[in-house]
Design a protein around this motif. Sequence first.
Motif, PDB file in Angstrom:
ATOM      1  N   UNK A  31       0.819  -1.201   0.000  1.00  0.00           N
ATOM      2  CA  UNK A  31       0.000   0.000   0.000  1.00  0.00           C
ATOM      3  C   UNK A  31       0.847   1.242   0.000  1.00  0.00           C
ATOM      4  N   UNK A  32       0.281   2.326   0.518  1.00  0.00           N
ATOM      5  CA  UNK A  32       0.966   3.621   0.456  1.00  0.00           C
ATOM      6  C   UNK A  32       2.099   3.733   1.464  1.00  0.00           C
ATOM      7  N   UNK A  33       2.035   2.999   2.582  1.00  0.00           N
ATOM      8  CA  UNK A  33       3.114   2.950   3.564  1.00  0.00           C
ATOM      9  C   UNK A  33       3.258   1.494   4.015  1.00  0.00           C
ATOM     10  N   UNK A  34       4.381   1.113   4.638  1.00  0.00           N
ATOM     11  CA  UNK A  34       4.626  -0.304   4.944  1.00  0.00           C
ATOM     12  C   UNK A  34       3.522  -1.029   5.718  1.00  0.00           C
ATOM     13  N   UNK A  35       2.823  -0.400   6.681  1.00  0.00           N
ATOM     14  CA  UNK A  35       1.773  -1.161   7.383  1.00  0.00           C
ATOM     15  C   UNK A  35       0.533  -1.430   6.544  1.00  0.00           C
ATOM     16  N   UNK A  36       0.398  -0.744   5.406  1.00  0.00           N
ATOM     17  CA  UNK A  36      -0.839  -0.830   4.629  1.00  0.00           C
ATOM     18  C   UNK A  36      -0.701  -1.782   3.449  1.00  0.00           C
ATOM     19  N   UNK A  37      -1.809  -2.402   3.090  1.00  0.00           N
ATOM     20  CA  UNK A  37      -1.883  -3.246   1.908  1.00  0.00           C
ATOM     21  C   UNK A  37      -2.525  -2.488   0.758  1.00  0.00           C
ATOM     22  N   UNK A  38      -2.221  -2.915  -0.457  1.00  0.00           N
ATOM     23  CA  UNK A  38      -2.772  -2.281  -1.637  1.00  0.00           C
ATOM     24  C   UNK A  38      -4.222  -2.664  -1.877  1.00  0.00           C
ATOM     25  N   UNK A  39      -4.866  -2.042  -2.863  1.00  0.00           N
ATOM     26  CA  UNK A  39      -6.299  -2.261  -3.093  1.00  0.00           C
ATOM     27  C   UNK A  39      -6.664  -3.698  -3.438  1.00  0.00           C
ATOM     28  N   UNK A  40      -5.757  -4.441  -4.090  1.00  0.00           N
ATOM     29  CA  UNK A  40      -6.060  -5.844  -4.408  1.00  0.00           C
ATOM     30  C   UNK A  40      -6.269  -6.644  -3.126  1.00  0.00           C
ATOM     31  N   UNK A  41      -5.405  -6.438  -2.150  1.00  0.00           N
ATOM     32  CA  UNK A  41      -5.523  -7.158  -0.878  1.00  0.00           C
ATOM     33  C   UNK A  41      -6.743  -6.684  -0.099  1.00  0.00           C
ATOM     34  N   UNK A  42      -7.017  -5.390  -0.135  1.00  0.00           N
ATOM     35  CA  UNK A  42      -8.200  -4.882   0.574  1.00  0.00           C
ATOM     36  C   UNK A  42      -9.478  -5.444  -0.033  1.00  0.00           C
ATOM     37  N   UNK A  43      -9.522  -5.567  -1.342  1.00  0.00           N
ATOM     38  CA  UNK A  43     -10.706  -6.128  -1.988  1.00  0.00           C
ATOM     39  C   UNK A  43     -10.861  -7.603  -1.660  1.00  0.00           C
ATOM     40  N   UNK A  44      -9.746  -8.318  -1.515  1.00  0.00           N
ATOM     41  CA  UNK A  44      -9.831  -9.712  -1.095  1.00  0.00           C
ATOM     42  C   UNK A  44     -10.496  -9.802   0.270  1.00  0.00           C
ATOM     43  N   UNK A  45     -10.048  -8.998   1.209  1.00  0.00           N
ATOM     44  CA  UNK A  45     -10.663  -9.017   2.533  1.00  0.00           C
ATOM     45  C   UNK A  45     -12.153  -8.675   2.459  1.00  0.00           C
ATOM     46  N   UNK A  46     -12.515  -7.701   1.669  1.00  0.00           N
ATOM     47  CA  UNK A  46     -13.920  -7.299   1.572  1.00  0.00           C
ATOM     48  C   UNK A  46     -14.767  -8.392   0.938  1.00  0.00           C
ATOM     49  N   UNK A  47     -14.212  -9.118  -0.007  1.00  0.00           N
ATOM     50  CA  UNK A  47     -14.928 -10.261  -0.576  1.00  0.00           C
ATOM     51  C   UNK A  47     -15.130 -11.345   0.476  1.00  0.00           C
ATOM     52  N   UNK A  48     -14.084 -11.633   1.251  1.00  0.00           N
ATOM     53  CA  UNK A  48     -14.188 -12.642   2.298  1.00  0.00           C
ATOM     54  C   UNK A  48     -15.203 -12.229   3.357  1.00  0.00           C
ATOM     55  N   UNK A  49     -15.185 -10.959   3.742  1.00  0.00           N
ATOM     56  CA  UNK A  49     -16.131 -10.470   4.741  1.00  0.00           C
ATOM     57  C   UNK A  49     -17.557 -10.525   4.212  1.00  0.00           C
ATOM     58  N   UNK A  50     -17.745 -10.174   2.951  1.00  0.00           N
ATOM     59  CA  UNK A  50     -19.075 -10.228   2.350  1.00  0.00           C
ATOM     60  C   UNK A  50     -19.615 -11.647   2.369  1.00  0.00           C
ATOM     61  N   UNK A  51     -18.770 -12.602   2.005  1.00  0.00           N
ATOM     62  CA  UNK A  51     -19.218 -13.996   1.977  1.00  0.00           C
ATOM     63  C   UNK A  51     -19.570 -14.489   3.375  1.00  0.00           C
ATOM     64  N   UNK A  52     -18.747 -14.135   4.340  1.00  0.00           N
ATOM     65  CA  UNK A  52     -19.033 -14.546   5.715  1.00  0.00           C
ATOM     66  C   UNK A  52     -20.366 -13.970   6.197  1.00  0.00           C
ATOM     67  N   UNK A  53     -20.609 -12.700   5.910  1.00  0.00           N
ATOM     68  CA  UNK A  53     -21.870 -12.080   6.311  1.00  0.00           C
ATOM     69  C   UNK A  53     -23.058 -12.762   5.639  1.00  0.00           C
TER      70      UNK A  53
END
Length: 296
Positions: free
Chosen positions: A260-282
């Motif tokens: 992502x923009x700084x070392x602790x952050x992930x880029x949009x591809x990884x964030x979208x993966x998490x959001x897909x996983x969260x959506x499926x769980x919900x």
Amino acid sequence: MPMYLPTFDSSLSYSWVGNQWQPPSGVPLYTIQEMRHIFTQGNVLWIGDSTARQDYVTLYNMITSSSSTHDDDHYYSNLTVAQLNEGINVNKGGKITEICDRRYPLDLLLCRDIGNATVNNKIVHYDYTEQICFRDVFNYINTNWRQLVAKYSTILVSVGIWDVIRFQYCGGQNVTFVRDVLNVIDEKFSANGHVQVLWKVHCGAGNENASEMDRTAQIQQLTRDWFATHPQNNHTNNMAMIDLAKEMEGRTYGEARIAGDIPPHLGPTARMLFLQMATHEMAQQKGRSLTKNRTI
């Protein structure tokens, strides 16, 4: 007629081709419209550090996007990386450029509405509170749980980076403190089945040294062990683990990191993966149906 989603076998993993992930067999790839449908069934609160804020804004950018059209059978979306990243650092570091008019009493840093989405004729609230350490989340839940139960139907927690790379600032707790945080969430929300809590297993920062990587791995495993010994792992309760760290193995450290923009952050591809996983769980945990038939 709407259909219910299949049960997700947590032993299956997302696969990677280059920097693009693909869901396991039987797990849908959700459209933006489907994500909007699932995330607008009630008020949503994100709790956590800047990784939570970036996830919060990314999802908001997606489900409120006007870059989507549809006909009778299909939906089409065309969001650029710039659109996904727009505003992910809003109100960062105390520089308030977006005022939350309902900040108190729940100490919200960001508070938004989901367009014209309503539940029982009330606008759906979409909120974020900044709690950057495990101790902050522990204290926040202990102090505010009654109000949280009264207001929100979904709570997502993303925290852990600071307890590794700034652990003295966070109180220098032993890694086992993550269990205390999970226990207090379980205690306060287990009797309130209408509140769905999703806990993200955080990925390490891109600039961690060897001892920090080891601390991250310990926290991750303690989290997995906690869920493995609680009924939530069988989806009989209202608390679930989203193990992004597992799915990001090989994409967290080194040159292959989805940065992502700084070392602790992930880029949009990884964030979208998490959001897909969260959506499926919900979708599966509450047995929600989609508004359209689909082939899986």
